[in-house]
Write a protein that holds these residues in place. Structure first.
Motif, PDB file in Angstrom:
ATOM      1  N   VAL A 156       0.729  -1.475  -0.034  1.00  0.00           N
ATOM      2  CA  VAL A 156      -0.231   0.094   0.167  1.00  0.00           C
ATOM      3  C   VAL A 156       0.942   1.000  -0.294  1.00  0.00           C
ATOM      4  O   VAL A 156       1.442   1.259   0.498  1.00  0.00           O
ATOM      5  CB  VAL A 156      -0.941  -0.027   1.566  1.00  0.00           C
ATOM      6  N   THR A 157       0.507   2.076  -1.083  1.00  0.00           N
ATOM      7  CA  THR A 157       1.269   3.449  -1.010  1.00  0.00           C
ATOM      8  C   THR A 157       0.544   4.759  -0.864  1.00  0.00           C
ATOM      9  O   THR A 157      -0.647   4.933  -1.586  1.00  0.00           O
ATOM     10  CB  THR A 157       2.676   3.952  -2.164  1.00  0.00           C
ATOM     11  N   LEU A 158       0.798   6.259  -0.344  1.00  0.00           N
ATOM     12  CA  LEU A 158      -0.102   6.931  -0.300  1.00  0.00           C
ATOM     13  C   LEU A 158       0.890   7.917  -1.013  1.00  0.00           C
ATOM     14  O   LEU A 158       1.866   7.712  -0.621  1.00  0.00           O
ATOM     15  CB  LEU A 158      -0.377   7.148   1.243  1.00  0.00           C
ATOM     16  N   THR A 159       0.541   8.692  -2.060  1.00  0.00           N
ATOM     17  CA  THR A 159       0.830   9.577  -2.912  1.00  0.00           C
ATOM     18  C   THR A 159      -0.231  10.416  -2.303  1.00  0.00           C
ATOM     19  O   THR A 159      -0.847  10.797  -3.420  1.00  0.00           O
ATOM     20  CB  THR A 159       1.064   9.256  -4.071  1.00  0.00           C
ATOM     21  N   VAL A 183      -6.673   1.288   5.794  1.00  0.00           N
ATOM     22  CA  VAL A 183      -5.585   2.245   5.979  1.00  0.00           C
ATOM     23  C   VAL A 183      -5.818   2.977   6.596  1.00  0.00           C
ATOM     24  O   VAL A 183      -7.141   3.621   7.176  1.00  0.00           O
ATOM     25  CB  VAL A 183      -5.239   2.571   4.770  1.00  0.00           C
ATOM     26  N   ASP A 184      -5.692   3.867   8.012  1.00  0.00           N
ATOM     27  CA  ASP A 184      -5.389   4.714   8.928  1.00  0.00           C
ATOM     28  C   ASP A 184      -5.108   6.041   9.021  1.00  0.00           C
ATOM     29  O   ASP A 184      -3.538   5.901   9.151  1.00  0.00           O
ATOM     30  CB  ASP A 184      -5.715   4.540  10.346  1.00  0.00           C
ATOM     31  N   LEU A 185      -5.442   6.712   8.373  1.00  0.00           N
ATOM     32  CA  LEU A 185      -4.796   7.941   7.885  1.00  0.00           C
ATOM     33  C   LEU A 185      -4.948   8.802   9.314  1.00  0.00           C
ATOM     34  O   LEU A 185      -4.490  10.310   8.517  1.00  0.00           O
ATOM     35  CB  LEU A 185      -5.199   8.581   6.346  1.00  0.00           C
ATOM     36  N   LYS A 190     -10.731   6.832   7.722  1.00  0.00           N
ATOM     37  CA  LYS A 190      -9.598   5.831   7.547  1.00  0.00           C
ATOM     38  C   LYS A 190     -10.821   5.407   5.881  1.00  0.00           C
ATOM     39  O   LYS A 190     -11.824   5.451   5.835  1.00  0.00           O
ATOM     40  CB  LYS A 190     -10.777   4.895   8.421  1.00  0.00           C
ATOM     41  N   TYR A 191      -9.421   4.153   5.290  1.00  0.00           N
ATOM     42  CA  TYR A 191     -10.426   3.688   4.732  1.00  0.00           C
ATOM     43  C   TYR A 191      -9.799   2.514   3.982  1.00  0.00           C
ATOM     44  O   TYR A 191      -8.868   1.622   4.362  1.00  0.00           O
ATOM     45  CB  TYR A 191      -9.608   4.457   3.284  1.00  0.00           C
ATOM     46  N   SER A 192     -10.564   1.635   3.306  1.00  0.00           N
ATOM     47  CA  SER A 192     -10.598   0.505   2.465  1.00  0.00           C
ATOM     48  C   SER A 192      -9.834   0.480   1.601  1.00  0.00           C
ATOM     49  O   SER A 192     -10.924   0.586   0.709  1.00  0.00           O
ATOM     50  CB  SER A 192     -12.010  -0.599   2.857  1.00  0.00           C
ATOM     51  N   ILE A 193      -8.783  -0.331   1.070  1.00  0.00           N
ATOM     52  CA  ILE A 193      -8.453  -0.454  -0.368  1.00  0.00           C
ATOM     53  C   ILE A 193      -8.638  -1.846  -0.772  1.00  0.00           C
ATOM     54  O   ILE A 193      -7.871  -2.463  -0.507  1.00  0.00           O
ATOM     55  CB  ILE A 193      -7.194   0.097  -0.422  1.00  0.00           C
ATOM     56  N   PRO A 194      -9.912  -2.427  -2.035  1.00  0.00           N
ATOM     57  CA  PRO A 194      -9.973  -3.677  -1.934  1.00  0.00           C
ATOM     58  C   PRO A 194      -8.316  -3.587  -2.603  1.00  0.00           C
ATOM     59  O   PRO A 194      -7.280  -2.841  -3.349  1.00  0.00           O
ATOM     60  CB  PRO A 194     -11.084  -3.540  -3.400  1.00  0.00           C
ATOM     61  N   ALA A 195      -8.014  -5.019  -3.136  1.00  0.00           N
ATOM     62  CA  ALA A 195      -6.782  -5.628  -3.842  1.00  0.00           C
ATOM     63  C   ALA A 195      -6.787  -5.484  -4.946  1.00  0.00           C
ATOM     64  O   ALA A 195      -7.967  -4.977  -6.217  1.00  0.00           O
ATOM     65  CB  ALA A 195      -7.057  -6.944  -3.612  1.00  0.00           C
ATOM     66  N   TRP A 196      -4.868  -4.701  -5.808  1.00  0.00           N
ATOM     67  CA  TRP A 196      -5.587  -4.286  -7.026  1.00  0.00           C
ATOM     68  C   TRP A 196      -6.395  -2.900  -7.102  1.00  0.00           C
ATOM     69  O   TRP A 196      -7.025  -2.726  -8.127  1.00  0.00           O
ATOM     70  CB  TRP A 196      -5.486  -5.590  -7.951  1.00  0.00           C
TER      71      TRP A 196
END
Length: 355
Positions: A156-159, A183-185, A190-196
């Motif tokens: 996981v990358t935050l840009t 992810v908790d920013l 907070k965010y849920s990021i599906p695969a790919w």
């Protein structure tokens, strides 16, 4: 040579990592997120985003999902991309001998957002429209801001793009193809990021798009005539096949090549003694692509080349006493349309012995 023309604007060259300056080298493919120009001052350009693929004879219809297409584009802009060009955005149709290449049909639909007939290919068309609208929200920031990347672990990358005035625009990507991520920013949520997938955050705290969450219309295409009473009409070009198989050709080479993608070859052999010919081997070398063989008006078999390369047709046949008529039907399945000397590539029985 190109630079010497002094046309006043930069040349671009795709798929050429060693393109000389001031030429701008660019990327073609399914994914160009990790591509970097060979000059750090050059813009990062995605000149061919392969939204689908060619339709080949005998193979499944190519399909690239809306989710994967959107992921590719979002990752590209996340990593500093400035231009995305679709190949293709509008499908089409080739006619005559203008197919995309060897063993490729005349359909150039390409699973594009607009299909071969100009219809919307949903959900791809609508989904990509929403993606570009989301990216455009950050247009001013993306083109006039400082970029920073933070590895949050587990792919996981935050840009974050931050302007001088403090305005922000963020991409949150998960390049793990199997596992979702949470992810908790902190103050940004907070965010849920599906695969790919890639999540786009306006202001870095408001999710406006995720590439794995399709919510566009899905449609089923039903093709019909504009005029219900219209009927298709057909025209036939008669060919005297019986004469051909008997060794009596009725068209010369130039006439055939102007009209067709196939050519008959005929020869005969006279045998006085059948003792050694009852189990003979018929052998012929050809440059491709498909060869059908007939012996004494009976079908003997066929062979084709996998990639259009030359091959040898070999078959056990039984010949009779007297005159034996041997006929070959050689056919092409699309001709190469690129590469060095592609216009000089030979097909068919280019010479040599028929044994």
């Amino acid at each position: 040579m190109a630079v010497a023309q002094n046309i006043g604007v930069p040349w671009i060259m795709c798929q050429q990592h060693d393109a000389p300056q001031p030429t701008i080298n660019t990327c073609n493919g399914y994914y160009c997120g990790n591509f970097q120009p060979n000059n750090p001052k050059s813009p990062k350009m995605f000149t061919e985003n392969w939204i689908g693929w060619f339709q080949k004879w005998g193979e499944r219809v190519p399909h690239r999902s809306a989710e994967d297409s959107a992921f590719s584009i979002a990752r590209f802009f996340q990593n500093g991309g400035v231009l995305n060009n679709y190949y293709m955005y509008h499908g089409g149709t080739n006619f005559g001998r203008t197919a995309g290449g060897l063993y490729i049909t005349t359909s150039y639909d390409y699973d594009a957002p607009l299909d071969e007939y100009g219809n919307l290919n949903q959900p791809k068309w609508g989904y990509l429209k929403q993606l570009h609208a989301a990216i455009k929200l950050g247009e001013n920031i993306l083109t006039n801001a400082t970029r920073s990347d933070k590895d949050l672990g587990n792919a996981v990358t935050l840009t974050a793009y931050t302007s001088d005035g403090g305005a922000r625009f963020c991409f949150l990507s998960n390049t793990n193809s199997n596992a979702d991520a949470s992810v908790d920013l902190k103050h940004d949520g907070k965010y849920s990021i599906p695969a790919w997938s890639v999540t786009i955050l306006d202001g870095c705290n408001k999710e406006v798009f995720n590439t794995a969450k399709v919510n566009s219309q899905t449609s089923i295409m039903v093709k019909k005539s504009d005029d219900p009473s219209a009927k298709l009409t057909w025209a036939w070009a008669p060919e005297r096949k019986k004469d051909t198989l008997s060794g009596k050709g009725n068209l010369d080479t130039n006439q055939l090549l102007k009209q067709n993608d196939y050519l008959w070859y005929m020869t005969n052999i006279d045998i006085n003694d059948t003792s050694i010919w009852s189990n003979a081997t018929l052998r012929v070398d050809t440059m491709g692509h498909t060869l059908h063989a007939y012996v004494n008006r009976r079908y003997a078999g066929y062979k084709f080349s996998q990639w259009g390369s030359k091959f040898t047709y070999e078959k056990q046949v039984s010949l009779k006493q007297g005159t034996n008529i041997i006929a070959f039907l050689s056919a092409t399945q699309g001709l190469p349309n690129y590469g060095t000397g592609f216009d000089k590539i030979k097909t068919g029985i280019a010479g040599g012995l028929v044994q």
